[in-house]
Scaffold this motif. Structure first.
Motif, PDB file in Angstrom:
ATOM      1  N   GLN A   1       3.106  31.003  25.226  1.00 56.00           N
ATOM      2  CA  GLN A   1       2.516  29.707  24.953  1.00 56.00           C
ATOM      3  C   GLN A   1       2.067  29.614  23.486  1.00 56.00           C
ATOM      4  O   GLN A   1       2.255  28.592  22.837  1.00 56.00           O
ATOM      5  CB  GLN A   1       1.321  29.481  25.880  1.00 56.00           C
ATOM      6  CG  GLN A   1       1.091  28.019  26.192  1.00 56.00           C
ATOM      7  CD  GLN A   1       0.465  27.823  27.572  1.00 56.00           C
ATOM      8  OE1 GLN A   1      -0.385  28.614  28.002  1.00 56.00           O
ATOM      9  NE2 GLN A   1       0.873  26.786  28.272  1.00 56.00           N
TER      10      GLN A   1
ATOM     11  N   GLU B   1      10.556  14.485  36.996  1.00 59.01           N
ATOM     12  CA  GLU B   1       9.113  14.515  36.801  1.00 59.01           C
ATOM     13  C   GLU B   1       8.564  13.261  36.136  1.00 59.01           C
ATOM     14  O   GLU B   1       7.356  13.136  35.952  1.00 59.01           O
ATOM     15  CB  GLU B   1       8.738  15.736  35.952  1.00 59.01           C
ATOM     16  CG  GLU B   1       8.918  17.035  36.722  1.00 59.01           C
ATOM     17  CD  GLU B   1       8.744  18.253  35.826  1.00 59.01           C
ATOM     18  OE1 GLU B   1       8.830  18.100  34.597  1.00 59.01           O
ATOM     19  OE2 GLU B   1       8.524  19.343  36.366  1.00 59.01           O
TER      20      GLU B   1
ATOM     21  N   VAL C   1      15.458  18.391  36.319  1.00 60.96           N
ATOM     22  CA  VAL C   1      14.026  18.644  36.445  1.00 60.96           C
ATOM     23  C   VAL C   1      13.224  17.672  35.593  1.00 60.96           C
ATOM     24  O   VAL C   1      12.275  17.037  36.064  1.00 60.96           O
ATOM     25  CB  VAL C   1      13.673  20.088  36.061  1.00 60.96           C
ATOM     26  CG1 VAL C   1      12.162  20.277  35.949  1.00 60.96           C
ATOM     27  CG2 VAL C   1      14.245  21.068  37.082  1.00 60.96           C
TER      28      VAL C   1
ATOM     29  N   LEU D   1      16.101  19.954  23.118  1.00 64.26           N
ATOM     30  CA  LEU D   1      16.590  20.487  21.846  1.00 64.26           C
ATOM     31  C   LEU D   1      18.087  20.298  21.675  1.00 64.26           C
ATOM     32  O   LEU D   1      18.779  21.147  21.131  1.00 64.26           O
ATOM     33  CB  LEU D   1      16.270  21.972  21.713  1.00 64.26           C
ATOM     34  CG  LEU D   1      14.814  22.362  21.467  1.00 64.26           C
ATOM     35  CD1 LEU D   1      14.707  23.864  21.317  1.00 64.26           C
ATOM     36  CD2 LEU D   1      14.288  21.687  20.217  1.00 64.26           C
TER      37      LEU D   1
ATOM     38  N   ALA E   1       6.504  28.323  29.528  1.00 61.23           N
ATOM     39  CA  ALA E   1       6.156  28.816  28.197  1.00 61.23           C
ATOM     40  C   ALA E   1       7.184  29.856  27.752  1.00 61.23           C
ATOM     41  O   ALA E   1       7.599  29.885  26.582  1.00 61.23           O
ATOM     42  CB  ALA E   1       4.761  29.427  28.215  1.00 61.23           C
TER      43      ALA E   1
ATOM     44  N   VAL F   1      13.886  33.041  39.907  1.00 59.15           N
ATOM     45  CA  VAL F   1      12.813  33.261  38.942  1.00 59.15           C
ATOM     46  C   VAL F   1      11.807  34.256  39.500  1.00 59.15           C
ATOM     47  O   VAL F   1      11.341  35.159  38.804  1.00 59.15           O
ATOM     48  CB  VAL F   1      12.103  31.934  38.581  1.00 59.15           C
ATOM     49  CG1 VAL F   1      10.882  32.197  37.712  1.00 59.15           C
ATOM     50  CG2 VAL F   1      13.067  31.004  37.869  1.00 59.15           C
TER      51      VAL F   1
ATOM     52  N   ALA G   1      16.911  23.724  43.740  1.00 56.80           N
ATOM     53  CA  ALA G   1      15.611  24.260  43.349  1.00 56.80           C
ATOM     54  C   ALA G   1      15.246  25.565  44.062  1.00 56.80           C
ATOM     55  O   ALA G   1      14.772  26.501  43.414  1.00 56.80           O
ATOM     56  CB  ALA G   1      14.528  23.201  43.553  1.00 56.80           C
ATOM     57  N   PRO G   2      15.446  25.657  45.371  1.00 51.62           N
ATOM     58  CA  PRO G   2      15.094  26.912  46.034  1.00 51.62           C
ATOM     59  C   PRO G   2      15.855  28.104  45.465  1.00 51.62           C
ATOM     60  O   PRO G   2      15.272  29.168  45.234  1.00 51.62           O
ATOM     61  CB  PRO G   2      15.493  26.664  47.495  1.00 51.62           C
ATOM     62  CG  PRO G   2      15.417  25.203  47.666  1.00 51.62           C
ATOM     63  CD  PRO G   2      15.884  24.631  46.350  1.00 51.62           C
TER      64      PRO G   2
ATOM     65  N   THR H   1      11.296  28.724  50.875  1.00 51.60           N
ATOM     66  CA  THR H   1      11.096  29.080  49.469  1.00 51.60           C
ATOM     67  C   THR H   1       9.621  29.138  49.129  1.00 51.60           C
ATOM     68  O   THR H   1       8.852  28.266  49.507  1.00 51.60           O
ATOM     69  CB  THR H   1      11.724  28.018  48.548  1.00 51.60           C
ATOM     70  OG1 THR H   1      13.086  27.860  48.892  1.00 51.60           O
ATOM     71  CG2 THR H   1      11.598  28.429  47.102  1.00 51.60           C
TER      72      THR H   1
ATOM     73  N   VAL I   1      14.242  28.815  41.954  1.00 48.08           N
ATOM     74  CA  VAL I   1      12.888  29.368  42.042  1.00 48.08           C
ATOM     75  C   VAL I   1      12.916  30.776  42.632  1.00 48.08           C
ATOM     76  O   VAL I   1      12.210  31.676  42.156  1.00 48.08           O
ATOM     77  CB  VAL I   1      11.975  28.448  42.877  1.00 48.08           C
ATOM     78  CG1 VAL I   1      10.636  29.124  43.140  1.00 48.08           C
ATOM     79  CG2 VAL I   1      11.777  27.124  42.163  1.00 48.08           C
ATOM     80  N   THR I   2      13.733  30.965  43.616  1.00 48.67           N
ATOM     81  CA  THR I   2      13.861  32.301  44.198  1.00 48.67           C
ATOM     82  C   THR I   2      14.331  33.300  43.153  1.00 48.67           C
ATOM     83  O   THR I   2      13.837  34.428  43.083  1.00 48.67           O
ATOM     84  CB  THR I   2      14.853  32.272  45.382  1.00 48.67           C
ATOM     85  OG1 THR I   2      14.362  31.357  46.363  1.00 48.67           O
ATOM     86  CG2 THR I   2      14.998  33.650  45.991  1.00 48.67           C
TER      87      THR I   2
END
Lengths: 155, 155
Positions: free
Chosen positions: B141, B50, B46, B66, A15, B120, B113-114, A2, B117-118
DNA sequence: TTAAATTAGTTGAATTTCGTACTTCTAGGT
DNA sequence: ACCTAGAAGTACGAAATTCAACTAATTTAA
């Protein structure tokens, strides 16, 4: 392997998420509280209001609003119950049917539109410069084009 | 008097909606099919991953995502049942509780995650030039900053 | 220091929403 | 006539979300 997002890419991606989420949340709340409409309701009212005869075939409407057929059918049913829409048979293709804006639906849209547009301006358009907004929209248009093949219906 | 959106502004705004909708739908389907997770699940994983100790107070987590407190409580309950999270009491303020990532939750995130992310990359980052993506993110932003005061419990 | 008010969080319906699978009806081709 | 495909509605059920009521701990202030 990845290829992860760089910190910078991650920041930009997040964002995007938060901008949309906050904006949508706000616009939805505005419509809900002031007019008893959801964003989904509103979008359908808008689409229909823009067509000749204020009517659209169910499948067209589903495509336009990025909803599955079943979902739209339910949605329109609810709005029909609420008096905002009516269904009419399609005479050319008698399998089909139209969703038609009723007078009440039109009135609801007329009443809600200022709220919504004001919200879009206040929370999106006016917080950006013209060129920033254009850059945002143009990028989104590319993203949309690239993802257009995505089907929202099951499999 | 409401200041309406120009056709151009309207086009850009709609592009924003459709880009987000299609992207979100795709990413959600990927996670759902391949890992049995929703985007909401993923986001919570996620967030927790963190933080120090991989834990967060319920109210913090609710605010971050939210979600109303009730909604988050249910959501965390489901994820707890699924073994992804655990709850722990907060010793400083004994009304409070933490949502804590379990090992299984961590593993689920590592596994998912992979995929995410892939997705995205494929559906967003890679369909834009670097500067287009940056422009998109920077605009977002600003929008986020302008809307940050939005809260669910508002009022 | 005790009573009142506030805050954190949970819970259990009730409700809303949505997808899957099935049915009906019609169109269009062979 | 027949067969396939398309448009739409619907029944059923699964899942998520809200709502209101609730417990318990903490803060405020009298």
């Amino acid at each position: 392997m990845t290829k992860w997002l760089s910190p910078d890419e991650q920041r930009l991606w997040r964002a995007f998420i938060s901008a949309w989420t906050l904006l949508n949340h706000q616009l939805n709340a505005d419509l809900q509280i002031q007019h008893g409409l959801t964003i989904a309701d509103y979008e359908i009212l808008v689409r229909l209001s823009e067509t000749e005869g204020r009517r659209m075939r169910m499948s067209e409407l589903a495509e336009a609003t990025l909803a599955s057929r079943s979902r739209l059918s339910h949605q329109v049913g609810r709005m029909e119950t609420a008096g905002l829409l009516a269904r009419e048979e399609c005479t050319e293709d008698r399998r089909g049917s139209f969703a038609v804006l009723t007078d009440a639906g039109w009135q609801a849209l007329v009443a809600a539109a200022p709220t919504h547009v004001t919200g879009v301006r206040a929370n999106l358009v006016d917080v950006l410069t013209k060129s920033e907004f254009k850059a945002l929209g143009d990028a989104c248009q590319k993203v949309t084009a690239a993802n257009e093949q995505i089907s929202l219906y099951g499999a």
